[in-house]
Design a protein around this motif. Structure first.
Motif, mmCIF file in Angstrom:
data_model
loop_
_atom_site.group_PDB
_atom_site.id
_atom_site.type_symbol
_atom_site.label_atom_id
_atom_site.label_comp_id
_atom_site.label_asym_id
_atom_site.label_seq_id
_atom_site.Cartn_x
_atom_site.Cartn_y
_atom_site.Cartn_z
ATOM 1 N N GLU A 187 28.103 63.552 31.172
ATOM 2 C CA GLU A 187 29.201 63.527 30.200
ATOM 3 C C GLU A 187 28.789 64.198 28.895
ATOM 4 O O GLU A 187 29.550 64.967 28.288
ATOM 5 C CB GLU A 187 29.634 62.085 29.933
ATOM 6 C CG GLU A 187 30.323 61.396 31.099
ATOM 7 C CD GLU A 187 31.720 61.940 31.342
ATOM 8 O OE1 GLU A 187 32.325 62.482 30.395
ATOM 9 O OE2 GLU A 187 32.194 61.854 32.479
ATOM 10 N N GLY B 64 30.601 47.694 23.693
ATOM 11 C CA GLY B 64 31.843 48.153 24.301
ATOM 12 C C GLY B 64 31.713 49.607 24.686
ATOM 13 O O GLY B 64 30.648 50.054 25.132
ATOM 14 N N GLU B 65 32.787 50.369 24.539
ATOM 15 C CA GLU B 65 32.683 51.799 24.769
ATOM 16 C C GLU B 65 31.776 52.420 23.722
ATOM 17 O O GLU B 65 31.789 52.029 22.562
ATOM 18 C CB GLU B 65 34.070 52.446 24.698
ATOM 19 C CG GLU B 65 34.938 52.232 25.914
ATOM 20 C CD GLU B 65 36.201 53.063 25.850
ATOM 21 O OE1 GLU B 65 36.698 53.433 26.924
ATOM 22 O OE2 GLU B 65 36.694 53.329 24.744
ATOM 23 N N SER B 66 30.995 53.416 24.141
ATOM 24 C CA SER B 66 30.108 54.085 23.206
ATOM 25 C C SER B 66 30.844 55.231 22.529
ATOM 26 O O SER B 66 31.839 55.734 23.032
ATOM 27 C CB SER B 66 28.867 54.589 23.939
ATOM 28 O OG SER B 66 28.144 53.477 24.453
ATOM 29 N N ARG C 116 35.003 58.879 23.087
ATOM 30 C CA ARG C 116 34.501 57.620 23.625
ATOM 31 C C ARG C 116 33.934 57.845 25.015
ATOM 32 O O ARG C 116 34.446 58.661 25.784
ATOM 33 C CB ARG C 116 35.629 56.595 23.701
ATOM 34 C CG ARG C 116 36.271 56.272 22.351
ATOM 35 C CD ARG C 116 35.483 55.242 21.594
ATOM 36 N NE ARG C 116 36.035 54.991 20.261
ATOM 37 C CZ ARG C 116 35.557 54.062 19.449
ATOM 38 N NH1 ARG C 116 34.554 53.288 19.828
ATOM 39 N NH2 ARG C 116 36.085 53.891 18.251
ATOM 40 N N ILE C 117 32.856 57.134 25.330
ATOM 41 C CA ILE C 117 32.211 57.246 26.641
ATOM 42 C C ILE C 117 32.044 55.845 27.204
ATOM 43 O O ILE C 117 31.555 54.943 26.516
ATOM 44 C CB ILE C 117 30.842 57.942 26.524
ATOM 45 C CG1 ILE C 117 31.023 59.360 25.978
ATOM 46 C CG2 ILE C 117 30.143 57.987 27.877
ATOM 47 C CD1 ILE C 117 29.729 60.114 25.760
ATOM 48 N N GLU C 118 32.442 55.655 28.440
ATOM 49 C CA GLU C 118 32.456 54.323 29.051
ATOM 50 C C GLU C 118 31.088 53.918 29.598
ATOM 51 O O GLU C 118 30.913 53.671 30.790
ATOM 52 C CB GLU C 118 33.512 54.262 30.155
ATOM 53 C CG GLU C 118 34.944 54.390 29.632
ATOM 54 C CD GLU C 118 35.968 54.269 30.730
ATOM 55 O OE1 GLU C 118 35.566 54.115 31.906
ATOM 56 O OE2 GLU C 118 37.173 54.341 30.441
ATOM 57 N N VAL C 119 30.114 53.886 28.718
ATOM 58 C CA VAL C 119 28.784 53.361 29.025
ATOM 59 C C VAL C 119 28.372 52.514 27.837
ATOM 60 O O VAL C 119 28.447 52.968 26.701
ATOM 61 C CB VAL C 119 27.755 54.482 29.260
ATOM 62 C CG1 VAL C 119 26.361 53.889 29.466
ATOM 63 C CG2 VAL C 119 28.137 55.332 30.459
ATOM 64 N N SER C 120 27.931 51.299 28.075
ATOM 65 C CA SER C 120 27.577 50.403 26.975
ATOM 66 C C SER C 120 26.095 50.051 27.002
ATOM 67 O O SER C 120 25.441 50.103 28.049
ATOM 68 C CB SER C 120 28.405 49.115 27.044
ATOM 69 O OG SER C 120 27.989 48.305 28.133
ATOM 70 N N GLU D 275 38.821 49.513 17.610
ATOM 71 C CA GLU D 275 39.238 50.710 18.350
ATOM 72 C C GLU D 275 40.575 50.545 19.062
ATOM 73 O O GLU D 275 41.242 51.539 19.373
ATOM 74 C CB GLU D 275 38.163 51.102 19.366
ATOM 75 C CG GLU D 275 37.893 50.047 20.424
ATOM 76 C CD GLU D 275 36.677 50.384 21.260
ATOM 77 O OE1 GLU D 275 36.861 50.730 22.437
ATOM 78 O OE2 GLU D 275 35.547 50.319 20.734
ATOM 79 N N SER D 276 40.997 49.308 19.329
ATOM 80 C CA SER D 276 42.275 49.095 20.017
ATOM 81 C C SER D 276 43.469 49.099 19.057
ATOM 82 O O SER D 276 44.616 49.028 19.514
ATOM 83 C CB SER D 276 42.244 47.765 20.774
ATOM 84 O OG SER D 276 42.135 46.671 19.866
#
Length: 295
Positions: free
Chosen positions: A214, A171-173, A188-192, A61-62
């Motif tokens: 979210e 990582g990010e979901s 992307r959602i910042e919950v893993s 993803e990066s």
């Protein structure tokens, strides 16, 4: 065959798509990365005979950027160039010479047509191609996780209904909404999954409430933007036990929430470890990449 690297792990998946039948997973294995990516790939070439397959590989993803933009009103052969300059201020690398792919988002009636534009630095694509070329492994496609999830999600769709699919990983979901086998939304959602598994009860509850909020906001926005698509349910894939997460989200969302179980849509009799939905989630991106229609 898809060859997908995730940090210290490489996942392999081989999927057959016989005409008129469900897809069948013939191989799904994970291997620890030891040494350089080249050394790891060479070992897999020897051990798994990768030269026999047409392969796909996913970008991390990066390594790329994805943007939803209005479709440029230009001939098809000029689309990439038109989008290149729109992307110039959205990325932190030169767009001149960058690799750009375009995926249409089907429009209805007089709606403005949109596209997904995917852009990656030239050197990222060149390095991936060189890696497979040096190992003499046929590389048919370099794909991205969003499209791999779309390939899996489309198998679960109900006729004339949209499907929301949430992948909770370490990582990010990643949340996607598909309809008619096409990707309409990705975010992307910042919950893993790892954070949810390791949090104490109070912290976990806070995270689940934030996740539900979210998701609800995204679904509401999607409904306003694509009113002609009725989303039937949310499927959840997680590398950790997600029964509590499914229950919590079901209490806070207006649509059904269920665990994604590939046994409903894919045959994997020869890969018994995939009976575990957690193992399915670990390999979901590799399986999705292997589901490409051109492999």
């Amino acid at each position: 065959m898809s060859v997908v690297r995730f940090g210290d792990r490489v996942d392999l998946a081989h999927v057959m798509r016989p005409a008129g039948k469900r897809p069948a997973i013939r191989l799904c294995e994970s291997f620890r990365v030891e040494g350089s990516p080249r050394e790891t790939l060479l070992r897999l070439v020897q051990g798994k005979g990768l030269k026999r397959y047409r392969c796909a590989s996913l970008l991390g993803e990066s390594l790329y950027r994805m943007a939803q933009l209005e479709a440029p009103a230009v001939p098809a052969e000029e689309r990439v160039q038109a989008l290149r300059w729109r992307l110039k201020d959205m990325v932190d690398f030169p767009v001149e010479g960058a690799a750009i792919a375009v995926a249409d988002i089907p429009a209805e009636g007089s709606r403005q047509a949109n596209v997904f534009a995917i852009v990656a630095p030239r050197e990222v694509i060149a390095e991936r191609m060189a890696l497979f070329h040096e190992a003499r492994v046929p590389l048919e496609a370099i794909d991205i996780p969003e499209m791999a999830v779309r390939n899996v999600a489309s198998l679960f769709e109900e006729p004339n209904r949209g499907l929301a699919f949430l992948v909770l990983n370490s990582g990010e979901s990643l949340l996607t909404i598909t309809y008619g086998g096409e990707l309409y939304l990705s975010r992307r959602i910042e919950v893993s999954s790892q954070a949810l598994a390791e949090a104490d009860e109070e912290r976990r509850q806070q995270m689940l409430e934030r996740l539900a909020l979210e998701l609800q906001r995204t679904l509401d926005n999607f409904d306003r933007q694509y009113g002609f698509i009725s989303v039937s349910r949310l499927l959840l894939a997680s590398e950790c036990d997600c029964a509590a997460t499914v229950a919590a989200l079901a209490q806070n969302l207006y649509l059904p929430v269920q665990v994604a179980d590939m046994a409903q849509v894919i045959d994997f009799e020869g890969v018994p470890e995939l009976r575990s939905t957690e193992r399915q989630a670990q390999c979901l991106l590799a399986i999705g990449a292997a589901l490409r229609s051109d492999l």
